[in-house]
Design a protein around this motif. Structure first.
Motif, PDB file in Angstrom:
ATOM      1  N   TRP A  50      34.960  -7.658  -2.558  1.00  0.00           N
ATOM      2  CA  TRP A  50      33.980  -7.974  -1.518  1.00  0.00           C
ATOM      3  C   TRP A  50      34.639  -8.697  -0.355  1.00  0.00           C
ATOM      4  O   TRP A  50      34.354  -8.405   0.813  1.00  0.00           O
ATOM      5  CB  TRP A  50      32.876  -8.847  -2.095  1.00  0.00           C
ATOM      6  N   SER A  53      36.643  -6.117   1.702  1.00  0.00           N
ATOM      7  CA  SER A  53      35.773  -5.192   2.446  1.00  0.00           C
ATOM      8  C   SER A  53      35.011  -5.919   3.550  1.00  0.00           C
ATOM      9  O   SER A  53      34.783  -5.355   4.638  1.00  0.00           O
ATOM     10  CB  SER A  53      34.795  -4.510   1.492  1.00  0.00           C
ATOM     11  N   ALA A  54      34.637  -7.180   3.307  1.00  0.00           N
ATOM     12  CA  ALA A  54      33.953  -7.944   4.352  1.00  0.00           C
ATOM     13  C   ALA A  54      34.880  -8.187   5.539  1.00  0.00           C
ATOM     14  O   ALA A  54      34.447  -8.120   6.713  1.00  0.00           O
ATOM     15  CB  ALA A  54      33.446  -9.269   3.781  1.00  0.00           C
ATOM     16  N   ASP A  57      35.029  -4.963   7.503  1.00  0.00           N
ATOM     17  CA  ASP A  57      33.807  -4.761   8.292  1.00  0.00           C
ATOM     18  C   ASP A  57      33.811  -5.644   9.533  1.00  0.00           C
ATOM     19  O   ASP A  57      33.406  -5.212  10.631  1.00  0.00           O
ATOM     20  CB  ASP A  57      32.578  -5.059   7.431  1.00  0.00           C
ATOM     21  N   PHE A 143      28.745  -7.600  -6.798  1.00  0.00           N
ATOM     22  CA  PHE A 143      29.152  -7.052  -5.499  1.00  0.00           C
ATOM     23  C   PHE A 143      27.925  -6.766  -4.634  1.00  0.00           C
ATOM     24  O   PHE A 143      27.953  -6.996  -3.410  1.00  0.00           O
ATOM     25  CB  PHE A 143      29.966  -5.777  -5.717  1.00  0.00           C
ATOM     26  N   THR A 147      27.116  -8.419  -1.062  1.00  0.00           N
ATOM     27  CA  THR A 147      26.920  -7.547   0.099  1.00  0.00           C
ATOM     28  C   THR A 147      25.641  -7.911   0.844  1.00  0.00           C
ATOM     29  O   THR A 147      25.593  -7.868   2.085  1.00  0.00           O
ATOM     30  CB  THR A 147      26.877  -6.076  -0.356  1.00  0.00           C
ATOM     31  N   SER A 150      26.030 -10.428   3.437  1.00  0.00           N
ATOM     32  CA  SER A 150      26.797 -10.046   4.617  1.00  0.00           C
ATOM     33  C   SER A 150      25.945  -9.433   5.711  1.00  0.00           C
ATOM     34  O   SER A 150      26.432  -9.241   6.838  1.00  0.00           O
ATOM     35  CB  SER A 150      27.900  -9.049   4.216  1.00  0.00           C
ATOM     36  N   PRO A 164      27.980  -4.715   7.276  1.00  0.00           N
ATOM     37  CA  PRO A 164      28.602  -4.381   5.978  1.00  0.00           C
ATOM     38  C   PRO A 164      28.572  -2.889   5.675  1.00  0.00           C
ATOM     39  O   PRO A 164      27.929  -2.444   4.718  1.00  0.00           O
ATOM     40  CB  PRO A 164      27.763  -5.184   4.983  1.00  0.00           C
ATOM     41  N   GLU A 167      31.236  -2.286   2.748  1.00  0.00           N
ATOM     42  CA  GLU A 167      30.668  -2.918   1.555  1.00  0.00           C
ATOM     43  C   GLU A 167      29.546  -2.068   0.970  1.00  0.00           C
ATOM     44  O   GLU A 167      29.449  -1.898  -0.251  1.00  0.00           O
ATOM     45  CB  GLU A 167      30.142  -4.308   1.898  1.00  0.00           C
TER      46      GLU A 167
END
Length: 447
Positions: A50, A53-54, A57, A143, A147, A150, A164, A167
């Motif tokens: 996470w 991926s954050a 993003d 996860f 998400t 986010s 996101p 995500e």
């Protein structure tokens, strides 16, 4: 009897040399006997995924803002609104799936313990598909929650910091993986509730233990020299699960001595009793032997050569009990007992030697000898087989097969069990025709 599996196992045993054990092998086996480790690692992995991926993003939105592409940011915001509803549904649904997996596992364990043997519960604890499924489900749930945090409530594209998108895609992919694993988990659990697959799994675990045994025997334990010291057990009382062979060999090499393990794997040890005898010098420092001996509440397959036979014998005994009366299951267990004994009949048993890098003998470990393994496999089943001609016929056929494979010095316990079985049937079965039928060897029992 599975000739292919016997041949494969025999080749593995025959081509093996005295290998140096890996240092982490006991730790790895102990972690496999737990449920918590894999899900915990999965939760940590989900947090890291996470975070990565954050960050991606955030960089995507930052790059679009630097390019002044407000339309693209608005499109991402529209996609994010739809994705948010999906992610919310995923978060709530995954907890339901986790409950279902946990419930199925409990039912399977309860059925296995009641119908087969309490000792087979360990197979479910070590099940990879169960651990992977639970890990992925919990990771997906965490996860999804991360998400949701986010999603930015800001509606102005110029002030938006992150959308996101990656995500959300990853969360949906994890859901797809969870669904596939759930199908595999149900299939695997249903298979493990069938006695044939349970017996096959026990047999394969037993073969893995046999393959790991070193094939080198010390010439004679008397040649180790006089005993110069003893090392006592200072931990808690319990069953000797395994020994960290690499650590023990290293401690003996540094001290220039030979250690002999007194209890066998599977023996119950209590504090203050000796676990090692030392030959050739003073005992190694207590610190160097720390965590060498692992004691637990139950036996494990890791280094216990006889544990598989113990489980197969227990399954057969329960099947032959008056409350169950299932001789076919006992025959299935006998199939694997004969298979296991046939695979190890040519190889050394008794006191096994472990050497250091220079080839010097440093550790002597006792394992069950041939007679002990034969007795473990047949003695108790033989006592309960009377009145079940299917079982007596299969046992006679198995003993005959082993007699054809065993060298002369290993035929005595097989002949003894065969003679005792014949005597028991002749003494307990009144009708001559029934005695003849019960003493006719048959690999299927009644085939």
């Amino acid at each position: 009897m599975s000739d292919g599996l016997i041949t494969e196992t025999a080749e593995a045993l025959g081509g093996m040399t005295a290998r140096r054990p890996r240092m982490l092998s006991p730790l790895r086996e102990h972690l496999r006997d737990t449920i918590w480790f894999a899900p915990t690692a999965g939760l940590v992995g989900a947090m890291l995924l996470w975070w990565v991926s954050a960050e991606l993003d955030t960089q995507i939105v930052s790059a679009l803002r630097d390019d002044g592409d407000q339309d693209a940011i608005k499109d991402l915001m529209g996609i994010a609104d739809d994705a948010k509803a999906v992610i919310s549904t995923i978060g709530s649904a995954m907890m339901t799936f986790i409950g279902v997996v946990f419930s199925i596992s409990l039912v399977a364990v309860q059925m296995a313990s009641g119908q087969f043997s309490p000792r087979v519960v360990r197979l479910y604890v070590r099940s990879r598909i169960t651990k992977i499924t639970l890990t992925v489900f919990m990771a997906t749930f965490l996860f999804s929650l991360m998400t949701l945090t986010s999603f930015d409530s800001e509606e102005d594209p110029r002030l938006l910091t992150s959308v996101p998108l990656i995500e959300s895609v990853l969360a949906m992919l994890m859901v797809l993986l969870s669904l596939l694993l759930f199908v595999a988990y149900v299939n695997g659990t249903v298979r493990m509730m069938r006695i044939g697959f349970v017996i096959d799994r026990i047999a394969r675990e037993s073969f893995r233990v046999a393959v790991k045994q070193p094939t080198e025997l010390p010439v004679d334990t008397a040649r180790l020299g006089p005993e110069t010291a003893q090392v006592t057990h200072q931990g808690r009382a319990g069953v000797l699960r395994d020994v960290n062979i690499a650590r023990a060999v290293r401690a003996a090499r540094r001290q220039g001595v030979v250690l002999r393990l007194i209890p066998r794997i599977g023996d119950f040890v209590v504090p203050g009793t000796p676990v090692f005898t030392v030959h050739g010098g003073a005992a190694p420092a207590r610190r160097s032997l720390a965590y060498t001996v692992s004691v637990g509440v139950e036996r494990t397959f890791h280094q216990d050569l006889g544990f598989g036979l113990r489980q197969l014998s227990d399954i057969a005994l329960r099947a032959l009990s008056p409350a169950v009366n299932d001789p076919t299951t006992a025959v299935q267990a006998l199939d694997r007992i004969v298979q296991f004994l046939a695979s190890i009949v040519p190889y050394p048993l008794g006191a096994l030697g472990h050497r250091d890098r220079r080839g010097a003998l440093r550790l002597v470990q006792s394992v069950p000898d041939w007679t002990a393994l034969v007795d473990l496999g047949f003695a108790e089943i033989r006592g309960c087989a009377v009145g079940n001609p299917q079982v007596t016929r299969r046992m006679l056929a198995g003993l005959d097969d082993l007699l054809s494979l065993a060298p002369e010095e290993r035929r005595e316990p097989l002949l003894r069990h065969r003679e005792l079985l014949v005597q028991t049937v002749e003494r307990s079965v009144p009708e001559a025709a029934d005695r003849v039928f019960a003493l006719l060897p048959d690999r299927q029992g009644i085939g």
